[in-house]
Each structure stands twice: as structure tokens, then as C-alpha cells.
Write a protein that holds these residues in place. Structure first.
Motif, PDB file in Angstrom:
ATOM      1  N   PRO A 166     -47.615 -23.391  52.400  1.00 50.34           N
ATOM      2  CA  PRO A 166     -46.949 -22.084  52.426  1.00 50.34           C
ATOM      3  C   PRO A 166     -45.445 -22.295  52.215  1.00 50.34           C
ATOM      4  CG  PRO A 166     -48.464 -22.312  54.274  1.00 50.34           C
ATOM      5  CD  PRO A 166     -48.363 -23.666  53.640  1.00 50.34           C
ATOM      6  N   LEU A 167     -44.783 -21.326  51.610  1.00 55.94           N
ATOM      7  CA  LEU A 167     -43.389 -21.507  51.210  1.00 55.94           C
ATOM      8  C   LEU A 167     -42.486 -21.909  52.370  1.00 55.94           C
ATOM      9  CD1 LEU A 167     -41.296 -21.365  48.949  1.00 55.94           C
ATOM     10  CD2 LEU A 167     -40.990 -18.934  49.497  1.00 55.94           C
ATOM     11  N   ALA A 168     -42.630 -21.273  53.516  1.00 54.22           N
ATOM     12  CA  ALA A 168     -41.763 -21.583  54.651  1.00 54.22           C
ATOM     13  C   ALA A 168     -41.911 -23.039  55.073  1.00 54.22           C
ATOM     14  CB  ALA A 168     -42.074 -20.664  55.827  1.00 54.22           C
ATOM     15  N   GLU A 169     -43.150 -23.488  55.200  1.00 55.94           N
ATOM     16  CA  GLU A 169     -43.393 -24.879  55.579  1.00 55.94           C
ATOM     17  C   GLU A 169     -42.889 -25.835  54.485  1.00 55.94           C
ATOM     18  OE1 GLU A 169     -46.018 -22.603  58.306  1.00 55.94           O
ATOM     19  OE2 GLU A 169     -45.405 -22.395  56.226  1.00 55.94           O
ATOM     20  N   ARG A 170     -42.966 -25.394  53.261  1.00 51.20           N
ATOM     21  CA  ARG A 170     -42.540 -26.225  52.131  1.00 51.20           C
ATOM     22  C   ARG A 170     -41.025 -26.477  52.160  1.00 51.20           C
ATOM     23  NH1 ARG A 170     -43.986 -24.447  45.901  1.00 51.20           N
ATOM     24  NH2 ARG A 170     -43.510 -26.433  44.848  1.00 51.20           N
ATOM     25  N   VAL A 171     -40.242 -25.432  52.429  1.00 52.38           N
ATOM     26  CA  VAL A 171     -38.788 -25.625  52.437  1.00 52.38           C
ATOM     27  C   VAL A 171     -38.331 -26.374  53.698  1.00 52.38           C
ATOM     28  CG1 VAL A 171     -38.304 -23.696  50.906  1.00 52.38           C
ATOM     29  CG2 VAL A 171     -38.317 -23.311  53.367  1.00 52.38           C
ATOM     30  N   GLU A 223     -36.813 -28.642  65.632  1.00 54.55           N
ATOM     31  CA  GLU A 223     -36.916 -27.420  66.424  1.00 54.55           C
ATOM     32  C   GLU A 223     -37.245 -26.230  65.517  1.00 54.55           C
ATOM     33  OE1 GLU A 223     -36.756 -24.696  69.677  1.00 54.55           O
ATOM     34  OE2 GLU A 223     -37.332 -26.782  69.369  1.00 54.55           O
ATOM     35  N   LEU A 224     -36.670 -26.198  64.332  1.00 53.26           N
ATOM     36  CA  LEU A 224     -36.984 -25.138  63.379  1.00 53.26           C
ATOM     37  C   LEU A 224     -38.462 -25.194  62.998  1.00 53.26           C
ATOM     38  CD1 LEU A 224     -35.648 -22.867  61.660  1.00 53.26           C
ATOM     39  CD2 LEU A 224     -35.428 -24.550  59.828  1.00 53.26           C
ATOM     40  N   ALA A 225     -38.980 -26.394  62.783  1.00 50.06           N
ATOM     41  CA  ALA A 225     -40.398 -26.558  62.463  1.00 50.06           C
ATOM     42  C   ALA A 225     -41.277 -26.077  63.616  1.00 50.06           C
ATOM     43  CB  ALA A 225     -40.695 -28.017  62.138  1.00 50.06           C
ATOM     44  N   ARG A 226     -40.854 -26.350  64.848  1.00 52.10           N
ATOM     45  CA  ARG A 226     -41.624 -25.891  66.020  1.00 52.10           C
ATOM     46  C   ARG A 226     -41.620 -24.364  66.095  1.00 52.10           C
ATOM     47  NH1 ARG A 226     -41.349 -24.019  71.085  1.00 52.10           N
ATOM     48  NH2 ARG A 226     -39.102 -23.666  70.891  1.00 52.10           N
ATOM     49  N   LEU A 227     -40.467 -23.748  65.851  1.00 54.24           N
ATOM     50  CA  LEU A 227     -40.382 -22.287  65.893  1.00 54.24           C
ATOM     51  C   LEU A 227     -41.236 -21.649  64.797  1.00 54.24           C
ATOM     52  CD1 LEU A 227     -36.568 -21.724  66.594  1.00 54.24           C
ATOM     53  CD2 LEU A 227     -38.478 -21.495  68.205  1.00 54.24           C
ATOM     54  N   LEU A 228     -41.265 -22.279  63.631  1.00 54.81           N
ATOM     55  CA  LEU A 228     -42.096 -21.763  62.551  1.00 54.81           C
ATOM     56  C   LEU A 228     -43.574 -21.839  62.934  1.00 54.81           C
ATOM     57  CD1 LEU A 228     -42.535 -20.686  59.705  1.00 54.81           C
ATOM     58  CD2 LEU A 228     -42.329 -23.036  58.859  1.00 54.81           C
ATOM     59  N   LYS A 229     -43.972 -22.937  63.550  1.00 52.83           N
ATOM     60  CA  LYS A 229     -45.358 -23.072  64.007  1.00 52.83           C
ATOM     61  C   LYS A 229     -45.665 -22.009  65.066  1.00 52.83           C
ATOM     62  CE  LYS A 229     -48.579 -26.359  66.130  1.00 52.83           C
ATOM     63  NZ  LYS A 229     -48.736 -27.701  66.746  1.00 52.83           N
ATOM     64  N   LEU A 230     -44.700 -21.742  65.953  1.00 55.11           N
ATOM     65  CA  LEU A 230     -44.887 -20.722  66.980  1.00 55.11           C
ATOM     66  C   LEU A 230     -45.023 -19.340  66.350  1.00 55.11           C
ATOM     67  CD1 LEU A 230     -45.027 -20.275  70.041  1.00 55.11           C
ATOM     68  CD2 LEU A 230     -42.552 -19.973  70.038  1.00 55.11           C
ATOM     69  N   MET A 262     -52.997 -23.822  68.710  1.00 55.31           N
ATOM     70  CA  MET A 262     -51.694 -24.280  68.237  1.00 55.31           C
ATOM     71  C   MET A 262     -50.732 -24.530  69.388  1.00 55.31           C
ATOM     72  SD  MET A 262     -51.280 -21.770  64.913  1.00 55.31           S
ATOM     73  CE  MET A 262     -49.808 -22.560  64.234  1.00 55.31           C
ATOM     74  N   PHE A 263     -50.831 -23.694  70.447  1.00 53.20           N
ATOM     75  CA  PHE A 263     -49.954 -23.833  71.609  1.00 53.20           C
ATOM     76  C   PHE A 263     -50.778 -23.649  72.886  1.00 53.20           C
ATOM     77  CE2 PHE A 263     -46.932 -23.022  68.278  1.00 53.20           C
ATOM     78  CZ  PHE A 263     -45.859 -23.834  68.617  1.00 53.20           C
ATOM     79  N   PRO A 264     -51.558 -24.674  73.241  1.00 53.56           N
ATOM     80  CA  PRO A 264     -52.477 -24.540  74.379  1.00 53.56           C
ATOM     81  C   PRO A 264     -51.805 -24.297  75.724  1.00 53.56           C
ATOM     82  CG  PRO A 264     -52.381 -26.817  73.583  1.00 53.56           C
ATOM     83  CD  PRO A 264     -51.685 -25.978  72.563  1.00 53.56           C
ATOM     84  N   ALA A 265     -50.521 -24.602  75.852  1.00 52.88           N
ATOM     85  CA  ALA A 265     -49.823 -24.403  77.126  1.00 52.88           C
ATOM     86  C   ALA A 265     -49.162 -23.040  77.223  1.00 52.88           C
ATOM     87  CB  ALA A 265     -48.778 -25.504  77.328  1.00 52.88           C
ATOM     88  N   ASN A 266     -49.256 -22.231  76.205  1.00 53.52           N
ATOM     89  CA  ASN A 266     -48.593 -20.925  76.190  1.00 53.52           C
ATOM     90  C   ASN A 266     -49.396 -19.924  77.018  1.00 53.52           C
ATOM     91  OD1 ASN A 266     -47.924 -18.152  75.227  1.00 53.52           O
ATOM     92  ND2 ASN A 266     -46.538 -19.262  73.864  1.00 53.52           N
ATOM     93  N   LEU A 267     -48.877 -19.555  78.186  1.00 51.62           N
ATOM     94  CA  LEU A 267     -49.602 -18.668  79.094  1.00 51.62           C
ATOM     95  C   LEU A 267     -49.726 -17.254  78.550  1.00 51.62           C
ATOM     96  CD1 LEU A 267     -48.266 -19.760  82.614  1.00 51.62           C
ATOM     97  CD2 LEU A 267     -50.304 -20.533  81.394  1.00 51.62           C
ATOM     98  N   GLU A 268     -48.729 -16.794  77.810  1.00 47.23           N
ATOM     99  CA  GLU A 268     -48.780 -15.426  77.287  1.00 47.23           C
ATOM    100  C   GLU A 268     -49.954 -15.248  76.338  1.00 47.23           C
ATOM    101  OE1 GLU A 268     -46.434 -11.628  76.259  1.00 47.23           O
ATOM    102  OE2 GLU A 268     -45.244 -13.414  76.654  1.00 47.23           O
ATOM    103  N   MET A 269     -50.166 -16.207  75.474  1.00 52.22           N
ATOM    104  CA  MET A 269     -51.296 -16.118  74.546  1.00 52.22           C
ATOM    105  C   MET A 269     -52.613 -16.081  75.303  1.00 52.22           C
ATOM    106  SD  MET A 269     -50.138 -18.763  71.558  1.00 52.22           S
ATOM    107  CE  MET A 269     -48.616 -18.513  70.631  1.00 52.22           C
ATOM    108  N   GLN A 270     -52.736 -16.943  76.301  1.00 53.96           N
ATOM    109  CA  GLN A 270     -53.954 -16.974  77.104  1.00 53.96           C
ATOM    110  C   GLN A 270     -54.153 -15.642  77.840  1.00 53.96           C
ATOM    111  OE1 GLN A 270     -54.135 -20.487  79.684  1.00 53.96           O
ATOM    112  NE2 GLN A 270     -52.758 -21.545  78.262  1.00 53.96           N
TER     113      GLN A 270
END
Length: 325
Positions: A166-171, A223-230, A262-270
């Protein structure tokens, strides 16, 4: 040569002195502007050893194009370049028009790209070495004050080799390649990424598909890559909500599960996964998930108590008790 010495050199010339002002940050950096021909999306990404580089360097407008303006930054290249491209100028025509009027053109580094994938780049003769650029159909990469002269080469190679991303991940991968090739001679501090659609947004407030900034970090690209994954994970959450609205619970659960993986520790998603289950006759399953959440943070139990009053949790009184255990 130190920045202060370099700046003093230019201030000794009256014509140049007029362009160096406190509102023009010294964003020596590397960046990429690019387009995905499959989706029409356009992106701009940047990293620099300078605070909050994203507020100065990268600009974009859906249905028009993207801009990177760096080195001794003239921010006006962003909005004015987009305005000229929207009026029908090619990136090269727009860039030429603006640089011809700019007394500080020799210390500017600017790249334009439009919805057709046309790109244009200018690297001033007095940008600090290593200052180079490479561009082609659907991309332009540019850098200045680099530790080595391999940075643009690494970004270009990475962009061309990752067309399936995907373009975002590519750049972002281009930024990572630039850093691996030496990066900024001063180190790392901030990074940013924007993505806009190839078609004009109907609502200006929805103009950017992605708008992420890391203003100050010891490792801003990671950190930018982590935020994009989030962001991608929350896209799954939003898609799950949409499937709930459509009454398609199997697809909704698949989307929520994808986000949590993708983010197993994220309580909000759960948590919202559990609430959706409860609202769709899955109270037993929801109570198991909620119990784990409450053990980590009891405030979520209090939130559960408040949801029925506003119609966000539609269960019986007995079921609510089960969910609060």
C-alpha cells in the motif's frame, strides 16, 4: 560547516538576507512524494533532525497533488504549488514559476507531484551536501545534509521495488531505507506522513486519508511505522462497526479480530469487541473478555455501567450484572 556559520555566510548578502526569517525553519532532511497508479492515491513522507518537521515540509490536497519543501524551508511552496497545479499547471511549470520569483532558490529543495504521476524537483546549488534528488513517473525522492550520497539512491530503489505495498507503507519503507543508507548527518528527531485521494474530496475536512506526525522521538521513522500500523488496526475496527450496522456479525467479528491481532494489548479494541458481542446476544462471550479487561483497568467496568443510559449497551438488567462481574 555548522548551521550557524552557513547561515551567517548567506546573511552577508542583502538579496539572500531577505529570505532567511524566523518563520522559515532549517528543515534539512530527506523526503519522498509519490503516487499509486492503481488507487490514484498520493503521499508525502519526511524525516529530519528538526522538531515537528511535518508542519513545514509536506503538503497535499486530494485531486491535486503533493509537495515537499525543505532545506531552508519556504512554506509558501506548499499551498502555492498546490494552487498552481489545481489551476492546470504541470508540476514542472508550477515549480519553475515559484523558483523564478524566489531570491532564496539556491538554498531550497522542493518536489511537486500531481494526479497524473508527473513529478518535478529542484535542488538549489547551495543546499548543504550531500544534497541530491531522483525522480520519475509517480515519484520523487530528495535529500540534503545527508551523511552519505547514497540516500536518494536507496529511497528510489526501495520505492521501485515495492509496488505491491500500500502507498503509505511503501513511502515509509523509503524513509527506512534512507536512514539505513546514512540518513541525516545530525541524527533523527521527527517524521511525518500524509496520504490524499486522487479525486477531490467533497468535504474539505475529509481531505487527508492519512495524516500522521511524530514531532519528537529518538527513532521517529519506527514510531511513524507503528502509528501507521495502529491506524490500519483502527480501520479494521471502523469496518467492524460498519458491518454491525449492516447486520453482518460474522464479518464484524472478523474485522475486530484482525484489529486485535495487530495490537493484542490494546484494551479499547478488546472492549468494543466485547460490547458489540453483548449487544448481539453474545453476553457470555462478552463477559469473559470484559473480565480480563477489568483485571487490567477497573475504569472500563465503570464505563460499562454508563453505556445503557445512552443506548450504547442494550441488555437486560440481569445481563448487565453478568457483564459487570
Amino acid at each position: 560547516m555548522k548551521i550557524a556559520t552557513y547561515l551567517l555566510l548567506f546573511l552577508s548578502t542583502p538579496a539572500i538576507a531577505q529570505v532567511f526569517k524566523t518563520r522559515e525553519p532549517l528543515a534539512h532532511t530527506f523526503s519522498v512524494v509519490a503516487r499509486d497508479p492503481a488507487t490514484g492515491q498520493m503521499a508525502a513522507a519526511v524525516q529530519s533532525h528538526w522538531f515537528s518537521v511535518g508542519t513545514s515540509v509536506i503538503w497535499g490536497k486530494s485531486g491535486v497533488g503533493v509537495v515537499a519543501t525543505q532545506s531552508f524551508v519556504n512554506k509558501s511552496y506548499g499551498p502555492l504549488g498546490l494552487q498552481l497545479m489545481q489551476a492546470g499547471k504541470t508540476p514542472q511549470q508550477a515549480l519553475t514559476e515559484l523558483t523564478q520569483k524566489d531570491d532564496g532558490r539556491d538554498v531550497r529543495q522542493v518536489a511537486f507531484l500531481n494526479t497524473k504521476g508527473q513529478s518535478a524537483v529542484h535542488t538549489g546549488s547551495k543546499c548543504i551536501a550531500y544534497a541530491t534528488d531522483r525522480h520519475g513517473v509517480n515519484y520523487s525522492v530528495q535529500s540534503n545534509m545527508r551523511l552519505t550520497d547514497k540516500v536518494c539512491q536507496a529511497m528510489e530503489k526501495t520505492f521501485l521495488a515495492n509496488a505491491k505495498l500500500p502507498l503509505a507503507e511503501r513511502v515509509v519503507a523509503c524513509l527506512q531505507a534512507a536512514q539505513a543508507a546514512g540518513g541525516d548527518i545530525r541524527g533523527r528527531q521527527s517524521a511525518a506522513l500524509i496520504v490524499v485521494s486522487g479525486t477531490l474530496a467533497k468535504e474539505s475536512w475529509n481531505d487527508k486519508l492519512i495524516d500522521l506526525r511524530v514531532d519528537d522521538s529518538p527513532n521517529p521513522i519506527n514510531e511513524l511505522a507503528r502509528l501507521l500500523k495502529l491506524q490500519r488496526a483502527y480501520e479494521h475496527m471502523n469496518n467492524g462497526d460498519l458491518q454491525v450496522e449492516k447486520g453482518n456479525m460474522p464479518k464484524a467479528m472478523a474485522e475486530y479480530t484482525a484489529a486485535e491481532k495487530m495490537f493484542p494489548a490494546n484494551l479499547e479494541m478488546q472492549y468494543w469487541h466485547a460490547i458489540t458481542l453483548a449487544n448481539n446476544k453474545g453476553v457470555k462471550e462478552a463477559s469473559v473478555i470484559l473480565k480480563r479487561i477489568y483485571a487490567k483497568d477497573a475504569n472500563w467496568r465503570e464505563l460499562t455501567r454508563r453505556l445503557p443510559k445512552v443506548g450504547q449497551l442494550t441488555v437486560t438488567a440481569e445481563e448487565l450484572k453478568m457483564l459487570l462481574l
